[in-house]
Write an enzyme that holds these catalytic residues in place. Structure first.
Site, PDB file in Angstrom:
ATOM      1  N   ASP A  25     -28.871  11.495  20.590  1.00 57.82           N
ATOM      2  CA  ASP A  25     -28.262  10.507  21.499  1.00 57.82           C
ATOM      3  C   ASP A  25     -27.227  11.139  22.412  1.00 57.82           C
ATOM      4  O   ASP A  25     -26.772  10.522  23.366  1.00 57.82           O
ATOM      5  CB  ASP A  25     -27.544   9.418  20.694  1.00 57.82           C
ATOM      6  CG  ASP A  25     -28.458   8.725  19.731  1.00 57.82           C
ATOM      7  OD1 ASP A  25     -29.559   8.375  20.149  1.00 57.82           O
ATOM      8  OD2 ASP A  25     -28.065   8.549  18.565  1.00 57.82           O
ATOM      9  N   ASP A  84     -25.280   7.728  17.503  1.00 57.60           N
ATOM     10  CA  ASP A  84     -24.544   8.626  16.619  1.00 57.60           C
ATOM     11  C   ASP A  84     -25.182   9.989  16.462  1.00 57.60           C
ATOM     12  O   ASP A  84     -24.540  10.919  16.019  1.00 57.60           O
ATOM     13  CB  ASP A  84     -24.426   7.995  15.230  1.00 57.60           C
ATOM     14  CG  ASP A  84     -25.710   8.090  14.449  1.00 57.60           C
ATOM     15  OD1 ASP A  84     -26.768   7.853  15.067  1.00 57.60           O
ATOM     16  OD2 ASP A  84     -25.673   8.407  13.258  1.00 57.60           O
ATOM     17  N   CYS A  93       0.842  -1.200   0.000  1.00 57.75           N
ATOM     18  CA  CYS A  93       0.000   0.000   0.000  1.00 57.75           C
ATOM     19  C   CYS A  93       0.876   1.248   0.000  1.00 57.75           C
ATOM     20  O   CYS A  93       0.619   2.202  -0.728  1.00 57.75           O
ATOM     21  CB  CYS A  93      -0.878   0.059   1.244  1.00 57.75           C
ATOM     22  SG  CYS A  93      -1.839  -1.395   1.544  1.00 57.75           S
ATOM     23  N   ASP A 115     -28.852   2.917  19.552  1.00 59.24           N
ATOM     24  CA  ASP A 115     -29.708   3.805  18.778  1.00 59.24           C
ATOM     25  C   ASP A 115     -29.958   3.063  17.471  1.00 59.24           C
ATOM     26  O   ASP A 115     -29.234   2.130  17.142  1.00 59.24           O
ATOM     27  CB  ASP A 115     -28.949   5.115  18.550  1.00 59.24           C
ATOM     28  CG  ASP A 115     -29.585   5.964  17.476  1.00 59.24           C
ATOM     29  OD1 ASP A 115     -30.803   6.182  17.556  1.00 59.24           O
ATOM     30  OD2 ASP A 115     -28.873   6.405  16.574  1.00 59.24           O
TER      31      ASP A 115
END
Lengths: 52, 725
Positions: B628, B624, B44, B444
């Site tokens: 929340d 998120d 990479c 959530d």
């Protein structure tokens, strides 16, 4: 025991060399990407000539 | 809450023109920083570096694999967009980073400073140890004195330099009338040096120079490990913040001017481009569009927006440009009110004392009393100040807090490193310990258990003709449903029909002409269809009956596995969502969650979490959205995905960097074993002290015994910490 007169300075000097070498690597930012360095040597890029 | 350049949070943001503007601003600095979350190997690195260097105008490109970043020096005509495209072509995801926000220089300097002190103390320790070995193996008289004097000459300047961080911290604590770990450390080091110097002057046998240095060295190692863990977490957190650029477009005489959000005032007219977030609370005065409120309320259905609608900070504008008039900025905005809710929730949370802090609270006064008692006892018994002081120093050295100072950082470093590799970022140092106690997990829905991206449902039930017409209409739009529709039809091998005169009607949909017939794709009202209760878009060809394309919010990868393994581990799993009951129920049934609540307001979520806590539960909250945030702050420990709003990420203890939820279940296990290791280390340290301290108190501890005992305990606890991997 007279040997100590030489041996102690020699041992201090050699240790000091190691310390200086470490300080040099620190100054050259050689500890910023340990993971990258451990991978980089596996790549064949620039094996024949140094990177310009 | 801001218009941002390349967020992961919303699918439509890539159309925002902001990206280029930001790139332009960066070029003035001459350096471009890119975040490369997917790089991991030597191949990479070389692919990325070669690819970037191949772009004309790029002077140099260097990848940092540890931080998963590339820094590029380039000529002024190279844009960040161009580089990101090149990397995209190579198959690497890249995001631009705001270089101005990444002020890592200060923390880097602190790290190098610690390393330097560590190296100096290590050098001195080895040399003094050599001399000490000669003394222990029988050097006497003048030779011993000489060795002691040389040791003193090495030790004094080294301690003055290397042990400074401990002295400074101890002084800060003492001057505020408090005790911390650095007080006994400084006292032990100081006392060891003073008594040794005294002994040396009187040609005595017992000099503890090596012990003072070893103590400094081991504790600095612990400090450095601690620093590393924190700096990795900090730089990654900074990186997340740098992904969002807090600017808005203010209209001045009809011209959009880029303005920092902090400088907006009530009454300003602000242009919000498609894909952008509302920078302030306001009222729409021009334009039609649809608004995605999911991050604020958890609703998955976009809301139709036109003149007169009130919008809140953080909502995402989907299709058409909107001009809003700011009605509340800064402290009055809904975002700030949410922040207040968070502050209240946080103050209600019990201040958690970490295991190390708890141990230090017992330890610091304990060793001081012990050492003082042995000094007084020996002084009364022998009447010799020198012997008494020597023994007091030996007690302080022997009780060296290496288990606290070295073992805890070693365990947390190993554990956070392991979790970081899995894509979890520990923001708070006590988060691991709190994580280990979790017995209830609250999720959530939108954006947490689901990806927040709609996926076309049952593609086989639609006719190919319908799909290809819809695909043609959708391909011009950046609306999330349209994008998803195009993606789905592409995957089933369809090509778009030839639709002419494509036109997007912001807020309604897209229309065009197919063989002279009018075709429309968009909202139910607009195409004359009856609206379904689920997320859907409607297609009408000519005067035929409209076809509804239904979408579901796709599950996040790993969501099912995470819920299953948490339940298997005996945790209670609860789903709290702001979305409508049918949507929540469907997801709960699919994942096998028995306890769920729909249409929960932010306050409801906090109350539920606080109720659970007051019933003695330890709640892990995963969420998120802005709705929340307060619950995240109120929970015992909290996790939010990297795609979450800034405010949610700030409130969370742990940030999930990848898309996959699976590391959560694993993190609970890792946290448990890390805490177990820390406790074990305390036990090892206690056993060691129970044996060694009496020896020191009765005056049998020679410098050799002290050195052996201290090294043995430090090495044992470090090795035990490494067993975590």
């Amino acid at each position: 025991m007279e040997m100590l007169v030489y041996l102690i300075p020699i041992s201090l000097f050699l240790g000091g060399l190691g310390l200086l070498a470490f300080l040099w690597t620190l100054k050259n930012r050689q500890y910023e990407d340990p993971e990258g360095d451990s991978q980089r040597f596996l790549s064949g890029d620039w094996d024949d000539k140094p990177k310009p | 809450m801001v218009e941002h350049a390349r967020p992961a949070a919303c699918p439509a943001c890539s159309v925002s023109g902001l990206a280029e503007d930001v790139a332009q601003a960066d070029l003035d600095k001459g350096q471009i920083l890119l975040s490369l979350p997917t790089i991991h190997c030597a191949a990479c690195i070389s692919a990325v570096e070669r690819g970037l260097s191949g772009v004309p105008g790029v002077k140099s490109a260097r990848v940092n694999l540890t931080l998963k970043r590339a820094s590029i020096e380039a000529a002024a005509n190279v844009t960040t967009e161009q580089l990101i495209d090149v990397l995209d072509g190579l198959g690497y995801e890249a995001h631009e980073l705001d270089a101005g926000l990444l002020s890592t220089t200060a923390s880097e300097k602190a790290g190098r400073d610690l390393l330097l002190r560590l190296a100096v103390s290590g050098f001195a320790m080895m040399n003094v140890m050599l001399l000490s070995v000669s003394v222990w193996s029988g050097a006497v008289d003048a030779t011993r004195d000489l060795f002691h004097w040389i040791s003193a000459a090495i030790t004094l300047p080294t301690i003055a330099f290397s042990a400074q961080p401990f002295f400074k911290n101890a002084w800060t604590a003492l001057s505020k009338g408090r005790l911390n770990m650095d007080v006994p450390i400084s006292l032990a080091i100081g006392l060891a040096v003073v008594t040794s110097l005294w002994e040396t002057m009187l040609s005595g046998e017992h000099a503890y120079f090596d012990a003072a240095l070893a103590l400094t060295f081991f504790l600095l190692t612990g400090r450095y490990l601690d620093y590393r863990t924190r700096s990795i977490a900090r730089s990654a957190a900074e990186e997340l913040a740098a992904l969002e650029v807090p600017r808005a477009f203010k209209l001045v005489d009809g011209e959009p001017i880029e303005t920092p959000i902090a400088e907006l005032t009530v009454g300003d007219h602000i242009l919000v481009k498609p894909g952008g977030r509302m920078p302030v609370d306001g009222e729409i005065i021009e334009g039609q569009s649809e608004i995605d409120r999911s991050l604020l309320t958890g609703e998955t259905l976009p809301v139709f927006a036109e003149q007169g609608l009130q919008v809140s900070t953080g909502e995402i504008n989907l299709t058409g440009p909107l001009i809003i008039r700011a009605t509340a900025v800064g402290k009055e905005s809904s975002l700030y009110r949410m922040a207040e809710l968070v502050a209240v929730a946080e103050s209600g949370r019990n201040r958690y004392t970490s295991l190390a802090d708890g141990a230090a609270k017992l330890y610091a006064p304990g060793v001081h009393i012990l050492s003082a008692l042995s000094f007084v006892g020996w002084y009364l018994y022998s009447g010799d100040m020198r012997t008494a002081l020597n023994i007091a120093a030996a007690v302080l050295i022997i009780t060296c807090p290496c288990a606290l100072g070295l073992a805890v950082p070693a365990v947390t470093t190993a554990a956070s490193g392991r979790l970081f590799k899995k894509g979890m970022l520990i923001k708070d140092s006590t988060a691991l310990e709190r994580m280990a106690e979790v017995d209830t997990v609250v999720f959530d829905k939108t954006g947490t258990l689901t990806s927040g991206f709609p996926v076309l449902q049952d593609i086989g039930t639609y006719g190919d003709q319908d799909l290809s017409v819809a695909m043609a209409l959708a391909s011009g739009s950046s609306h999330p449903l349209a994008k998803s529709l195009v993606e789905a039809s592409k995957q089933s091998g369809l090509t778009p029909a030839s639709v002419e005169d494509l036109r997007e009607v912001p807020g309604y949909g897209t229309e065009g002409l197919l063989n002279g017939q009018r075709v429309r794709l968009g909202r139910a009202v607009w195409v004359g269809a009856k609206a379904l209760p689920t997320t859907a878009t409607y297609l009408q060809i000519g005067d035929a009956a409209p076809v509804a394309f239904r979408f579901v919010d796709a599950l996040r990868p790993g969501a099912a596995e995470t819920v299953a393994s948490l339940k298997a581990a005996g945790k209670e799993v609860i789903l709290l969502s702001g979305d409508t009951a049918p949507a929540v129920e469907a997801l709960a049934t699919q994942l096998g969650i028995d306890q769920w609540a729909a249409e929960a307001l932010p306050e409801d979520k906090v109350n539920r979490v606080q109720n659970l806590s007051s019933n003695g539960k330890h709640v892990l909250m995963v969420g998120d959205g802005l709705n929340d945030t307060a619950a995240l702050a109120a929970a015992h420990v909290s996790i939010s995905p990297a795609t979450a709003l800034d405010a949610a990420r700030v409130a969370a203890d742990i940030v999930l960097l990848g898309n996959d939820l699976e590391p959560i279940a694993e993190a609970v296990e890792t946290a448990k074993s890390a805490t177990r290791r820390i406790r074990e280390n305390f036990q090892i340290a206690t056993v060691y002290n129970v044996i060694a301290v009496p020896i020191a108190i009765i005056g049998l501890a020679t410098p050799l015994v002290a050195a052996l005992a201290m090294s043995a305990s430090s090495i044992t606890v470090s090795l035990n910490a490494l067993r975590l991997r």
